[in-house]
Design an enzyme around this catalytic site. Structure first.
Site, PDB file in Angstrom:
ATOM      1  N   LYS A  78      16.271 -26.727 -15.541  1.00 20.75           N
ATOM      2  CA  LYS A  78      15.796 -25.336 -15.555  1.00 20.75           C
ATOM      3  C   LYS A  78      14.640 -25.196 -14.572  1.00 20.75           C
ATOM      4  CE  LYS A  78      14.231 -21.859 -18.953  1.00 20.75           C
ATOM      5  NZ  LYS A  78      13.975 -21.637 -20.391  1.00 20.75           N
ATOM      6  N   SER A 158      16.301 -17.931 -22.726  1.00 17.69           N
ATOM      7  CA  SER A 158      16.025 -17.776 -21.307  1.00 17.69           C
ATOM      8  C   SER A 158      16.689 -18.834 -20.420  1.00 17.69           C
ATOM      9  CB  SER A 158      14.503 -17.831 -21.087  1.00 17.69           C
ATOM     10  OG  SER A 158      13.982 -19.101 -21.488  1.00 17.69           O
ATOM     11  N   SER A 182      15.271 -20.467 -26.800  1.00 18.03           N
ATOM     12  CA  SER A 182      15.842 -20.389 -25.451  1.00 18.03           C
ATOM     13  C   SER A 182      16.789 -21.515 -25.065  1.00 18.03           C
ATOM     14  CB  SER A 182      14.716 -20.304 -24.415  1.00 18.03           C
ATOM     15  OG  SER A 182      14.100 -19.049 -24.464  1.00 18.03           O
TER      16      SER A 182
END
Length: 493
Positions: A78, A158, A182
């Site tokens: 990420k 997210s 997330s």
């Protein structure tokens, strides 16, 4: 033979050890898949040259019998994990061209064990979002489609880019971060295993901060065994992180396939009453309860009286911490700087931050600034901290009677891009079932447990006692075995 990019981490390790294929071939198959599905917008930075170089080194280590635990295994990170010499943006315009000069501890741990990084994945800006629609690089599209509609769906957020990458066979595993859900919510939306360890198990050093008392690195994989392998590599004490827990990294792989005999599973069914939970989710929850009962577990009815206040508490504490953490982005030290002639310092701050931050980030900074103000501190922030302690106490009381707790990972299946975009409250409620465990800092995982009537994956959440990742994996493995007749694979991939 299974296509190389569709192999699990465990099967890839086995194949590499047996010399069935090389790491270079394995990485090449993933690169082709990434190139084929760039329309999903899962990656914001591709590191193919680095990956091929690391794969070549891995092949040499296998040839010399010096292979490490993750030697030659492709993963994605990420884009809030700092990667030395590689652009790291948190998918915000304010950091769009930022290149760190140091490595995050979690990515370094994986590199030290032989992992090969394919690239950095898309995410909601500064990890603020539940649908991956706030990124400065644009929306991520889920590899999944409903069986009655061809509309593009959100992958969750997210960590939506990481979820899309693993679900779409563009990475064997991918790092995410989990502040209020997330990792678990996107895993539920995309048919993956998403694991958030105990707060402090994985170092936060080199992770771009959102809410420091809640942020924790997590992992997306396509099997529970793969989660155990990756967690063993990621976790560990780090003196560079003041919140890191000084605890031995446990052996986790033996949890897979362990007996459920004498296991007590707590089920707070009252949490589903009067909520926005969809009927498909409720049915999946009930089916999973029966599955665990049939596997030998004892089901115990429990209550978490203050969990229903979790979302309200979270959206006081997390924005408060975010407003403090994001104050460092001022246009002076690094990142975007907006200037014009005869501009004062205050004007430069204002222009830089108003240009660099997106709407959702600005919204949360304003909320956080208010709740930390003299008028908001007593009315909101201190009360939220008190309720947070009550939520943690509820879990402590429940865990005096049970070994793990079972909840849905999300109240709905994946929804269409843009469907809930203009209603922040509805979007925030997506984390209804994930936030309580985050507030208490507990280990938890989402594991695929069924399909909706529209053919979309649904995840069930297992919450464990602090530092008890082992039992979370044990329950997750049992559920995985019980639904192995269901194919959690998007069509066309």
């Amino acid at each position: 033979m299974t296509e190389l990019n569709k192999l699990t981490v465990a099967d890839s390790i086995k194949g590499l050890k047996n010399k069935d294929f090389t790491s270079t071939e394995l990485i090449g198959a993933h690169i082709k898949q990434i190139e084929k599905h760039r329309n999903l917008n899962a990656y914001v930075t591709e590191t193919f040259d680095l990956a091929l170089k690391q794969a070549e080194a891995a092949d040499q280590n296998y040839a010399q019998n010096n292979a490490r635990t993750l030697e030659g295994i492709p993963f994605a990170a990420k884009d809030l994990f700092c990667t030395k010499g590689i652009r790291t943006t948190a998918c915000s315009n304010i950091l769009k061209n930022f290149i760190p000069n140091y490595e995050s501890s979690v990515t370094q741990n994986i590199f030290d064990k032989g992992g090969v990084m394919l690239g950095k994945t898309n995410m909601d800006e500064f990890a603020m979002g539940s649908a991956n629609i706030t990124s400065c690089f644009g929306n991520v599209i889920s590899p999944w489609k409903a069986n009655d509609d061809n509309a593009d769906l959100v992958p969750g957020g997210s960590s939506g880019g990481s979820a899309a990458a693993v679900s779409g066979f563009m990475a064997s595993a991918a790092l995410g971060s989990d502040t209020g859900g997330s990792v678990r919510q996107p895993a539920s939306f995309t048919g993956l295993v998403g694991f958030k360890p105990t707060y402090g198990r994985c170092s936060r050093y080199g992770m771009i901060s959102f809410a420091s008392s809640l942020d924790q690195a997590g992992i997306f994989t396509r099997s529970v065994l793969d989660s155990s392998i990756m967690l063993e590599a990621m976790m560990g004490f780090d003196e560079k992180d003041s919140t890191s827990i000084k605890a031995e990294v446990p052996e986790l792989q033996s949890a897979i396939g362990s007996s459920m005999k004498n296991m007590k599973i707590g089920v707070p069914l009252s949490l589903g009453e009067g909520s926005i939970i969809e009927p498909d989710i409720m049915k999946m929850w009930q089916d999973t309860i029966e599955l665990l009962k049939n596997a030998g577990a004892e089901i115990v009815d429990i209550t978490l009286p203050h969990a229903k206040y979790g979302v309200a508490v979270y959206y006081v504490i997390a924005p408060a911490e975010a407003s403090s953490n994001l104050s460092r982005y001022d246009g002076i030290r690094y990142g975007l700087r907006v200037e014009r002639e005869n501009m004062t310092l205050d004007e430069m701050y204002e222009m830089t931050r108003s240009t660099g931050f997106g709407e959702e980030v600005k919204r949360r900074i304003m909320i956080g600034t208010y709740v930390l103000s003299s008028s908001g501190m007593d009315a909101y922030y201190l009360k939220a901290q008190k309720v947070r302690r009550l939520v943690a106490n509820d879990f402590n009381n429940a865990f005096a009677k049970v070994d793990a707790i079972l909840l849905p990972a999300a109240p709905t299946a994946a929804f269409k891009i843009g469907e809930k975009q203009n209603d922040p409250t509805i979007m925030y409620l997506n984390d209804l079932f994930t936030i309580p465990a985050s507030l208490a800092g507990l280990p938890c995982a989402s594991v695929p447990a069924g399909l909706s009537a529209r053919g979309l994956p649904l995840g069930i959440q297992i919450i464990g006692k602090q530092l008890d990742e082992y039992n979370v994996l044990k329950v997750a493995s049992t559920i995985e075995s019980g639904v192995k007749h269901i194919k959690f694979e998007p069509k066309g991939f």
